[in-house]
Design a protein around this motif. Structure first.
Motif, PDB file in Angstrom:
ATOM      1  N   ASN A 101      15.065  76.202  77.753  1.00 12.61           N
ATOM      2  CA  ASN A 101      16.119  76.075  76.741  1.00 12.61           C
ATOM      3  C   ASN A 101      17.234  77.088  76.931  1.00 12.61           C
ATOM      4  N   LYS A 102      16.913  78.221  77.519  1.00  8.08           N
ATOM      5  CA  LYS A 102      17.938  79.250  77.736  1.00  8.08           C
ATOM      6  C   LYS A 102      18.593  79.106  79.108  1.00  8.08           C
ATOM      7  N   PRO A 161      20.979  75.535  80.051  1.00 13.23           N
ATOM      8  CA  PRO A 161      22.371  75.512  79.568  1.00 13.23           C
ATOM      9  C   PRO A 161      23.262  76.533  80.283  1.00 13.23           C
ATOM     10  N   LYS A 212      10.706  77.506  76.208  1.00 12.25           N
ATOM     11  CA  LYS A 212      11.570  78.531  75.625  1.00 12.25           C
ATOM     12  C   LYS A 212      12.573  79.039  76.676  1.00 12.25           C
ATOM     13  N   PRO A 228      17.156  70.777  78.084  1.00 15.25           N
ATOM     14  CA  PRO A 228      16.547  71.538  76.996  1.00 15.25           C
ATOM     15  C   PRO A 228      16.058  70.624  75.885  1.00 15.25           C
ATOM     16  N   LEU A 229      15.027  71.057  75.183  1.00 14.77           N
ATOM     17  CA  LEU A 229      14.465  70.264  74.091  1.00 14.77           C
ATOM     18  C   LEU A 229      15.546  69.964  73.063  1.00 14.77           C
ATOM     19  N   GLY A 230      15.574  68.752  72.622  1.00 10.30           N
ATOM     20  CA  GLY A 230      16.495  68.399  71.546  1.00 10.30           C
ATOM     21  C   GLY A 230      17.886  68.046  72.028  1.00 10.30           C
ATOM     22  N   MET A 231      18.150  68.203  73.320  1.00  9.26           N
ATOM     23  CA  MET A 231      19.493  67.890  73.793  1.00  9.26           C
ATOM     24  C   MET A 231      19.603  66.383  74.076  1.00  9.26           C
TER      25      MET A 231
END
Lengths: 510, 304
Positions: free
Chosen positions: A94-95, A98, A91, A113-116
């Motif tokens: 992810n912040k 970026p 969490k 980050p997850l999903g990037m």
């Protein structure tokens, strides 16, 4: 009185010492044997800069953090540098990452980050290849199992941008339970995979035995991805064959290229969670705790069961060594055979080297060592099943026992390699970069159903499924508008046999 | 009389402009420029850290005003404001009246105690309060259970019905001290003569407060309400640390909404800085509108 012998250092001795030190420095390396410690860190294959420096490293922590905190001081001392390590929950990654990329202060080595989509990181110039910093990189890569390093996943333009030291063959929703509570409830998950009814009944009995002091089941409910992980994996076990990973893989049945969110298996999994709540078996307050908090309450005797990952093993071993617990595979819907789980090819915990980093030689030297068999054995011995080392020989030699060994054997038995659209067509990466998980996401929908803010499981999951379909269609459309050669057919793998690994030869058949 | 040309006027006042310059530069860098850029970003389809940024006009605004979660957060922000500001204003005033009494020897002690949460880091308070309100061994639930006020623990921060009131309560407790200080400052502007004259005229008790003191401090009240209202619309750190807007958006106010869309979320979605800026600009304009209304109200009250 005997005169105490004085230590005399002549000017000549000092000069000899200085010359020796200078020669050592000019040779470019400091022998690591000078720094005796837990790990036998070999000398670098080529001289490293002697200018020292501070290497900053960020990853998702947990057992990785435990290992790095032991290794980094020894490595840093052996190379004459300092290492600043930040192990943070996803969490936070992810912040932070970026923002750090945006303002040019990202760590030397970091996780995306997850999903990037990694392709975006490469195209944007945030990362640099490891090739210049890992000595004999081709030979080094050849030692990894096939399918770990792949174009479009961690290799781009013929160079290796992402390094993986761990395998992704694991699940994050195993049944972890208190041996005492489960046995008092009359169940033994080691006897065979439990069914949904058995889980529900066991949770009821544990709660009853607890008489308000402990409960049947717990989950870190304010960490929304936990809801999605449980339903996704349980759905797969129930027979909703689908991929894992980012938005462009997760929940998609590669037999027809469609999302599985509204499948019967997903609905059954959601219903199980709701039943655990309505039975009064859920720990009160699950909605106001995250996954690590829920995990920490298990050894305190607050609950009998949790659906979590193997990373609990190391943490519990460290924090509550006397607590007796067991680990078992995810439960299966009543009357059904457990189906395989799927992972995409590639490794896990991919490390990226910042384009601005000047510590590449040290980061490369360290990663190279960690990719060797000895480095992998060290990794496996500390991290165990939490993040399994990618080298199976090293795992075998690490001598793992107990829950770690059991978890690894469970994963080997339950998990297959599934198709990965990005391996088939690298332009799928463009779609990934354009994708936006629709609001509310599946994770939030399940959370909303659990809190009672959303009503009707079937209707909500159908709506959610449609949102995901629309979001992927839109992303494909936008990617095509930008020149990507991609269609929804790239998600359809007609030759996918759900009971066998999907390897390179299968891609060639398409 | 012949008016000097502008250039001459500027030259004559050159020292004034020189002294204003540093402040102007800083304001430009840290206030004007970010505001201007957020307006510009709000017109882009941009994740915020990729090179690719497409100009899409007002599409982000259109999407925002058609997003039910945007309006839910928007309304929730005002619920938060209307639920906390009156409580703080009234409670702060009552406490200030008591503590303004010179006879009360322990007034400085109570002032300090009530002011202490104000100087405590808000993130720390947020985290500590998650433990305080935990349904498992949290002191709040232990108290309720031990006094038989409830038979089962309450999941204050996990129940959509209780989460917002709980966070509002913590917010009031955290910032009550500053409201009290505002009121104390206002009350201390009332000259002692006024109290003495009122007493001679027979005005005591509530009459003294309603008819004499309150009209004097009313202009201060307007300013305090304005400051408090804007403060209650800026509650990001408290909510982010206590609930992060959950469960299922139950405590998601506008700032959390903007933050969520500006950064990668748990769901692994790509951030949307352009969209977040549009939501932020919209929100900023709404807050500005309220501030202007309050300003007009203040002017009108002063005239009365």
């Amino acid at each position: 009185m005997k005169k105490k012998k004085e230590l005399k250092i002549s000017r000549r001795t000092v000069m000899k010492g200085a010359l020796a030190a200078g020669a050592m420095m000019s040779a470019g390396s400091i022998p690591s044997k000078l720094f005796a410690g837990e790990y036998n860190i070999p000398d670098p294959l080529k001289p490293l800069p002697t200018t020292g420096g501070n290497m900053r490293w960020i990853d998702s922590g947990d057992m990785k953090g435990v290992f790095w905190k032991k290794l980094f001081p020894e490595y840093a001392a052996s190379r004459g540098i300092t290492i600043e390590y930040d192990g943070l929950p996803w969490k936070e990654i992810n912040k932070i990452v970026p923002i750090a990329i945006r303002n040019g202060t990202v760590h030397d080595v970091f996780q995306l980050p997850l999903g990037m989509d990694p392709g975006v990181a490469v195209a944007e110039g945030w990362v640099q290849p490891w090739d210049d910093y890992i000595e004999n990189i081709d030979e080094w890569l050849a030692a990894f199992p096939s399918g770990v390093y792949l174009p479009g996943v961690n290799q781009f333009n013929g160079k290796t941008y992402g390094t993986c030291l761990t395998a992704n063959k694991r699940t994050g929703t195993c049944l972890l339970y208190s041996e005492k509570y489960m046995s008092e409830a009359g169940y033994d998950p080691q006897a065979g995979r439990m069914t949904y009814s058995e889980i529900r009944d066991a949770a009821k009995k544990i709660t009853k035995n607890g008489n308000g002091q402990y409960y049947g089941w717990i989950i870190g409910g304010n960490q929304v991805n936990r809801w999605e992980d449980v339903v996704h994996t349980f759905g797969q076990v129930g027979g909703a064959h689908s991929g894992r990973g980012g938005f462009t893989n997760r929940h998609i049945n590669f037999q027809n290229g469609k999302f599985q969110i509204a499948s019967d298996q997903y609905m059954e999994a959601v219903e199980l969670l709701l039943q655990l709540k309505s039975d009064g078996s859920a720990f009160p307050g699950v909605m106001s705790m995250n996954a690590p908090q829920a995990r920490a309450l298990m050894p305190q005797g607050a609950a009998g069961m949790i659906f979590q990952g193997p990373w609990c093993i190391g943490v519990w071993g460290r924090d509550a060594p006397d607590w007796k617990y067991g680990i078992a595979s995810e439960p299966v819907p009543d009357g059904k055979e457990a189906q395989p789980l799927y992972i995409a090819e590639g490794g896990s915990n991919t490390f990226w080297l910042s384009a601005n980093s000047t510590m590449g030689p040290f980061a490369g030297d360290l990663i190279r060592f960690m990719g060797t068999e000895q480095g992998q054995i060290y990794w496996a011995q500390t991290v165990g099943a939490a993040d399994p080392a990618v080298n199976p020989d090293a795992v075998a030699k690490a001598g793992l026992t107990g829950p770690s060994a059991q978890a690894l054997s469970m994963f080997a038995e339950n998990i297959l390699v599934g198709p990965n659209p990005i391996v088939r067509n690298k332009d799928v990466g463009v779609v990934a970069a354009k994708s936006r998980v629709p609001d509310p996401s599946l994770a939030l929908v399940i959370q909303g159903l659990y809190t009672g803010q959303l009503k009707g499981v079937e209707a909500q999951l159908k709506d959610c499924n449609q949102r995901y379909e629309d979001a992927l269609d839109k992303a494909v459309e936008e990617a095509r508008a930008d020149g990507a050669n991609v269609t929804r057919d790239d998600w359809v793998f007609p030759n996918w046999d759900v009971y066998s690994n999907y390897g390179a030869e299968k891609y060639q058949e398409l | 009389m012949h008016k000097k040309p502008l250039s001459k006027q500027i030259y004559d006042a050159r020292w004034c402009y020189l002294f204003v310059l540093p402040c102007s530069i800083l304001t430009g860098m840290f206030v004007i420029y970010p505001i201007g850029m957020s307006w510009y970003f709000s017109l882009l389809d941009w994740s915020g850290f990729t090179k690719e940024a497409k100009f899409i006009g007002l599409q982000n605004y259109y999407e925002a005003v058609n997003d039910e979660f945007f309006w839910d957060a928007f309304i929730r922000s005002f619920i938060f404001m209307f639920g906390t500001v009156p409580v703080k204003i009234v409670l702060g005033f009552i406490i200030a009246v008591f503590l303004n009494n010179q006879v009360l020897k322990l007034a400085p002690f109570f002032r300090t105690v009530i002011f202490m949460p104000v100087v405590t880091a808000i993130a720390i308070i947020g985290i500590v309060m998650t433990f305080v309100f935990s349904p498992f061994n949290g002191p709040a639930n232990k108290f309720l259970m031990s006094t038989n006020l409830t038979s089962a623990p309450i999941d204050f921060l996990g129940n959509p019905d209780t989460v917002l009131p709980t966070v509002m309560g913590v917010y009031v407790w955290k910032w009550l001290g500053i409201t009290m200080m505002y009121w104390l400052a206002a009350l201390q502007t009332v000259p002692q003569d006024v109290y003495d004259a009122a007493k001679i005229d027979g005005a005591e008790g509530y009459r003294l407060w309603i008819h004499i003191i309150l009209p004097i401090v009313l202009p201060f009240a307007i300013v305090i309400i304005l400051v408090e209202a804007v403060g209650a619309l800026n509650v990001f750190p408290l909510i982010e640390t206590m609930t992060a807007g959950g469960p299922f958006f139950s405590s998601e106010v506008m700032e959390i909404y903007i933050f969520r869309t500006a950064f990668v979320t748990d769901s692994g979605t790509m951030p949307r800085l352009g969209y977040a800026c549009a939501a932020g600009v919209f929100w900023g304009v709404a807050v500005l509108f309220i501030t202007v209304l309050q300003g007009l109200w203040m002017r009108r009250t002063r005239r009365i």
